[in-house]
Each structure stands twice: as C-alpha cells, then as structure tokens.
Scaffold this motif. Structure first.
Motif, PDB file in Angstrom:
ATOM      1  N   ASP A   1       0.822  -1.222   0.000  1.00 41.22           N
ATOM      2  CA  ASP A   1       0.000   0.000   0.000  1.00 41.22           C
ATOM      3  C   ASP A   1       0.850   1.263   0.000  1.00 41.22           C
ATOM      4  N   ALA A   2       2.014   1.167   0.614  1.00 39.76           N
ATOM      5  CA  ALA A   2       2.856   2.353   0.773  1.00 39.76           C
ATOM      6  C   ALA A   2       3.671   2.681  -0.483  1.00 39.76           C
ATOM      7  N   CYS A   3       3.585   1.808  -1.499  1.00 36.94           N
ATOM      8  CA  CYS A   3       4.436   1.984  -2.691  1.00 36.94           C
ATOM      9  C   CYS A   3       3.783   2.835  -3.764  1.00 36.94           C
ATOM     10  N   ASP A   4       4.608   3.666  -4.415  1.00 36.99           N
ATOM     11  CA  ASP A   4       4.181   4.379  -5.622  1.00 36.99           C
ATOM     12  C   ASP A   4       4.390   3.507  -6.856  1.00 36.99           C
ATOM     13  N   ALA A   5       5.232   2.496  -6.725  1.00 36.41           N
ATOM     14  CA  ALA A   5       5.563   1.605  -7.833  1.00 36.41           C
ATOM     15  C   ALA A   5       6.214   0.367  -7.227  1.00 36.41           C
ATOM     16  N   LEU A   6       6.392  -0.670  -8.043  1.00 35.04           N
ATOM     17  CA  LEU A   6       6.899  -1.938  -7.505  1.00 35.04           C
ATOM     18  C   LEU A   6       7.814  -2.630  -8.518  1.00 35.04           C
ATOM     19  N   VAL A   7       8.853  -3.296  -7.998  1.00 33.35           N
ATOM     20  CA  VAL A   7       9.699  -4.160  -8.828  1.00 33.35           C
ATOM     21  C   VAL A   7       9.406  -5.617  -8.462  1.00 33.35           C
ATOM     22  N   LEU A   8       9.175  -6.430  -9.485  1.00 32.93           N
ATOM     23  CA  LEU A   8       9.088  -7.876  -9.292  1.00 32.93           C
ATOM     24  C   LEU A   8      10.426  -8.442  -9.763  1.00 32.93           C
TER      25      LEU A   8
ATOM     26  N   GLY B   1       8.987  -5.667 -14.048  1.00 39.84           N
ATOM     27  CA  GLY B   1       9.199  -7.101 -13.828  1.00 39.84           C
ATOM     28  C   GLY B   1      10.437  -7.539 -14.579  1.00 39.84           C
ATOM     29  N   THR B   2      11.383  -8.171 -13.874  1.00 37.91           N
ATOM     30  CA  THR B   2      12.600  -8.617 -14.538  1.00 37.91           C
ATOM     31  C   THR B   2      12.694 -10.139 -14.454  1.00 37.91           C
ATOM     32  N   CYS B   3      12.908 -10.762 -15.581  1.00 42.83           N
ATOM     33  CA  CYS B   3      13.085 -12.203 -15.681  1.00 42.83           C
ATOM     34  C   CYS B   3      11.890 -12.951 -15.086  1.00 42.83           C
ATOM     35  N   ALA B   4      12.024 -13.579 -13.911  1.00 43.30           N
ATOM     36  CA  ALA B   4      10.852 -14.220 -13.313  1.00 43.30           C
ATOM     37  C   ALA B   4       9.734 -13.193 -13.114  1.00 43.30           C
ATOM     38  N   GLY B   5      10.125 -11.950 -12.847  1.00 44.65           N
ATOM     39  CA  GLY B   5       9.128 -10.871 -12.686  1.00 44.65           C
ATOM     40  C   GLY B   5       8.378 -10.593 -13.977  1.00 44.65           C
ATOM     41  N   MET B   6       9.059 -10.758 -15.121  1.00 48.03           N
ATOM     42  CA  MET B   6       8.379 -10.620 -16.416  1.00 48.03           C
ATOM     43  C   MET B   6       7.329 -11.724 -16.557  1.00 48.03           C
ATOM     44  N   ILE B   7       7.720 -12.933 -16.139  1.00 46.53           N
ATOM     45  CA  ILE B   7       6.778 -14.069 -16.223  1.00 46.53           C
ATOM     46  C   ILE B   7       5.561 -13.791 -15.335  1.00 46.53           C
ATOM     47  N   LEU B   8       5.811 -13.249 -14.143  1.00 47.67           N
ATOM     48  CA  LEU B   8       4.695 -12.957 -13.227  1.00 47.67           C
ATOM     49  C   LEU B   8       3.734 -11.933 -13.822  1.00 47.67           C
ATOM     50  N   LEU B   9       4.273 -10.973 -14.555  1.00 46.41           N
ATOM     51  CA  LEU B   9       3.404  -9.935 -15.130  1.00 46.41           C
ATOM     52  C   LEU B   9       2.609 -10.431 -16.339  1.00 46.41           C
ATOM     53  N   ALA B  10       3.120 -11.466 -16.989  1.00 44.57           N
ATOM     54  CA  ALA B  10       2.528 -11.908 -18.254  1.00 44.57           C
ATOM     55  C   ALA B  10       1.130 -12.498 -18.048  1.00 44.57           C
ATOM     56  N   ASP B  11       0.265 -12.222 -18.999  1.00 48.48           N
ATOM     57  CA  ASP B  11      -1.070 -12.837 -18.946  1.00 48.48           C
ATOM     58  C   ASP B  11      -1.033 -14.314 -19.321  1.00 48.48           C
ATOM     59  N   ARG B  12      -0.044 -14.721 -20.131  1.00 47.02           N
ATOM     60  CA  ARG B  12       0.002 -16.105 -20.612  1.00 47.02           C
ATOM     61  C   ARG B  12       1.438 -16.638 -20.569  1.00 47.02           C
ATOM     62  N   VAL B  13       1.580 -17.922 -20.185  1.00 43.58           N
ATOM     63  CA  VAL B  13       2.916 -18.527 -20.047  1.00 43.58           C
ATOM     64  C   VAL B  13       2.994 -19.820 -20.851  1.00 43.58           C
ATOM     65  N   LEU B  14       4.054 -19.962 -21.639  1.00 47.61           N
ATOM     66  CA  LEU B  14       4.340 -21.225 -22.327  1.00 47.61           C
ATOM     67  C   LEU B  14       5.491 -21.909 -21.591  1.00 47.61           C
ATOM     68  N   ASP B  15       5.469 -23.239 -21.596  1.00 47.58           N
ATOM     69  CA  ASP B  15       6.512 -24.017 -20.918  1.00 47.58           C
ATOM     70  C   ASP B  15       6.553 -23.728 -19.416  1.00 47.58           C
ATOM     71  N   GLY B  16       5.437 -23.341 -18.888  1.00 45.42           N
ATOM     72  CA  GLY B  16       5.344 -23.161 -17.441  1.00 45.42           C
ATOM     73  C   GLY B  16       5.020 -24.488 -16.786  1.00 45.42           C
ATOM     74  N   GLU B  17       4.868 -24.439 -15.481  1.00 41.79           N
ATOM     75  CA  GLU B  17       4.344 -25.626 -14.796  1.00 41.79           C
ATOM     76  C   GLU B  17       2.914 -25.798 -15.271  1.00 41.79           C
ATOM     77  N   ARG B  18       2.401 -26.998 -15.150  1.00 41.46           N
ATOM     78  CA  ARG B  18       1.015 -27.247 -15.528  1.00 41.46           C
ATOM     79  C   ARG B  18       0.115 -26.218 -14.843  1.00 41.46           C
ATOM     80  N   GLY B  19      -0.623 -25.473 -15.649  1.00 42.08           N
ATOM     81  CA  GLY B  19      -1.557 -24.490 -15.100  1.00 42.08           C
ATOM     82  C   GLY B  19      -0.882 -23.374 -14.324  1.00 42.08           C
ATOM     83  N   GLN B  20       0.348 -23.041 -14.677  1.00 41.40           N
ATOM     84  CA  GLN B  20       1.080 -22.011 -13.916  1.00 41.40           C
ATOM     85  C   GLN B  20       0.306 -20.699 -13.874  1.00 41.40           C
ATOM     86  N   GLU B  21       0.094 -20.241 -12.664  1.00 36.32           N
ATOM     87  CA  GLU B  21      -0.651 -19.013 -12.447  1.00 36.32           C
ATOM     88  C   GLU B  21       0.317 -17.833 -12.491  1.00 36.32           C
ATOM     89  N   THR B  22      -0.188 -16.672 -12.914  1.00 35.32           N
ATOM     90  CA  THR B  22       0.653 -15.472 -12.848  1.00 35.32           C
ATOM     91  C   THR B  22      -0.150 -14.367 -12.158  1.00 35.32           C
TER      92      THR B  22
END
Ligand SMILES: NC(=O)CC[C@H](N)C(=O)O
Length: 212
Positions: free
Chosen positions: A40-47, A80-101
């Motif tokens: 809540d206290a952040c103006d922006a965030l890094v993943l 979002g950097t690297c894994a953070g990019m994956i977290l931001l993405a709406d869709r993931v290929l080669d993720g874990e089965r049903g990988q949530e983001t």
C-alpha cells in the motif's frame, strides 16, 4: 525537500538486494515488500528475478496476490525482470502445468526460452527510451513470444539468423525485461531503473497510504 518515489521490491524470493541498491542509486526510495501494508505504501513496484512458480505460491501464502492484482488494475507502475516478467505476463508457455501469474501485461512469455546450451549468457541490447547500449545478463531467461496490440516492444536480441527475440516490453505503466538490469553497479548500469523511476509520479499526499 524533494524526495524520490517510493518503489517497493517484492521480497518473497529472488534477487532483492540488487534491486534495492539500484533503486537507491537512481534516487528512488526503495521499500522491501512482504506485507499488504508495505504494498500500500508503494508508488511503484519491482518484481525481481528468481523463480516464478515459487514466487506465485508465496504471493498466495502471504495474501498478496489479490492486493497486487488490484493495485495493477488501478495503474500501479511495475517493473518485472526475468521471473518478474513471467509474473506480469497474462500467458505462459513451458510453465508448470496451469502455472498461475499475477498478470496485467498482454503478452505470452516462454519460460527458460533460450534453451539449455545458452541457459545463461551475457549480451548487450539497445532498449527504446534508454540511452546507449545496455549490458544484459540473461539467466534461464524467458522471452516474449507474442505481444498484444497495446504492447510496445522495446528490445530484442538475436537468437539465430534473422530471428530477433523480444526481451523488453512496455504496456502503459508496466515494464518488463527478460534480462537482469540490476546486475552491475553505478549509475551507468542502472539505466533501466532510472527509466522506470522517471515514469513514477510520487503521491505527495500519501493519501490512502499507511507508512509501515
Ligand atoms: N533469472 C530468473 O529470474 C529465471 C526465471 C526462471 N527461469 C523462472 O521460470 O521463473
């Protein structure tokens, strides 16, 4: 007194201290985020980079997934950097089965996309909006396989003859890189953080924010 924006670094897993140093180095006020009050206290965030499957599990355990999605829907600037990019993405290929983001960024990313042989490598990229050539460290990095119409492609790397893979994108306040812009030291190494921090407008009133 003029103070920089408060930029959080999600600190559940991954390379948190490097991002904290980079943010402080470009004049932002870094804040380690593990709880909703800190978010809540952040103006922006890094993943940060790390392991996307672990991070999403921890986001659930720490009751941060819903609040983070809500802040992103409300226009929170996120890098979002690297894994953070994956977290931001709406869709993931080669993720874990049903990988949530977390989602929000209209892209399809491919995890560990550069393959075994070149699992991790150092290259350099030019990135729209960032001056000069950037050293770019890729560690079991994803690339963007497909980007929606509202997404600007900021950087590509060569991945074979005539093939340029997308490694940096922006969609409004959401910025993502496949590589690790926090690696290295000094203002020259932290050009991506500066570019990101410059887009963030601090909330002067701190309105609904609690200062943890
Ligand atoms: N350096 C990184 O962040 C690697 C990302 C990792 N391969 C993942 O899928 O989450």
């Amino acid at each position: 007194m003029v103070t920089g924006p408060r930029i959080g670094v999600l600190a559940l897993q991954g390379d948190v201290p490097e991002h904290v140093a980079a943010l402080a180095g470009v004049g932002a006020r870094p804040l380690v985020v593990r709880r909703e009050a800190e978010l809540d206290a952040c103006d922006a965030l890094v993943l940060p980079g790390g392991e996307s499957t672990t991070m999403v599990r921890l986001l659930r355990i720490f009751d941060l997934l819903g609040p983070l999605r809500a802040r992103i829907a409300g226009g929170l600037p996120v890098l979002g950097t690297c894994a953070g990019m994956i977290l931001l993405a709406d869709r993931v290929l080669d993720g874990e089965r049903g990988q949530e983001t977390v989602g929000g960024l209209d892209v399809t990313v491919r995890r560990n996309a550069f393959g075994r042989q070149v699992d991790s490598f150092e290259g350099s990229v030019t990135m729209a909006g960032v001056p000069g050539r950037l050293p770019a460290v890729f560690i079991r990095a994803p690339w963007v396989e497909e980007a929606g119409p509202g997404v600007d492609v900021l950087a590509r790397v060569d991945a074979g003859p005539g093939v340029g893979r997308i490694v940096a994108v922006r969609q409004g306040p959401l910025l993502a890189t496949s590589f690790h812009p926090e690696v290295g030291e000094g203002p020259d190494a932290w050009r991506v953080h500066r570019y990101f921090a410059e887009q963030v407008v601090p909330d002067p009133a701190g309105a609904r924010r609690r200062d943890p």
